[in-house]
Design a protein around this motif. Structure first.
Motif, PDB file in Angstrom:
ATOM      1  N   UNK A   1      73.779  25.934  47.964  1.00 36.51           N
ATOM      2  CA  UNK A   1      73.143  24.721  47.885  1.00 36.51           C
ATOM      3  C   UNK A   1      72.582  24.338  49.304  1.00 36.51           C
ATOM      4  N   UNK A   2      71.361  23.941  49.833  1.00 36.79           N
ATOM      5  CA  UNK A   2      70.930  23.475  50.825  1.00 36.79           C
ATOM      6  C   UNK A   2      70.507  21.970  50.893  1.00 36.79           C
ATOM      7  N   UNK A   3      70.944  21.252  52.023  1.00 33.67           N
ATOM      8  CA  UNK A   3      70.553  19.894  52.144  1.00 33.67           C
ATOM      9  C   UNK A   3      69.518  19.756  53.001  1.00 33.67           C
ATOM     10  N   UNK A   4      68.304  18.867  52.587  1.00 35.92           N
ATOM     11  CA  UNK A   4      67.039  18.887  53.537  1.00 35.92           C
ATOM     12  C   UNK A   4      67.252  17.674  54.472  1.00 35.92           C
ATOM     13  N   UNK A   5      67.663  18.112  55.578  1.00 33.28           N
ATOM     14  CA  UNK A   5      68.243  17.036  56.745  1.00 33.28           C
ATOM     15  C   UNK A   5      67.267  15.772  56.800  1.00 33.28           C
TER      16      UNK A   5
END
Length: 76
Positions: A32-36
């Motif tokens: 999971x990557x959270x787009x800052x």
């Protein structure tokens, strides 16, 4: 089934919807990557606590430019 192994999440509220979606994806073995720049919240303190909880454990917080760079094919 579709060969997806990584999800990039964006949206609101960081401390509710984003956190629950990230946990749900992590529990299903997705990276999971959270787009800052693409997540937000009306409650800054709850959002900060949630990001501290998630980053490096169940998700990675990354800038959009870093995400695009990671997704771009290598150019010779």
């Amino acid at each position: 089934e579709f060969g997806v192994g990584e999800l990039v999440l964006c949206g609101v509220n960081t401390h509710a919807c984003i956190r629950m979606a990230a946990i749900d994806a992590h529990q299903r073995d997705f990276r999971v990557v959270l787009a800052e720049e693409c997540i937000g919240s009306y409650h800054e303190e709850h959002a900060r606590v949630s990001l501290d909880y998630m980053n490096g454990k169940i998700a990675t917080v990354a800038t959009v430019s870093k995400i695009i760079e990671a997704l771009s094919p290598i150019r010779l």
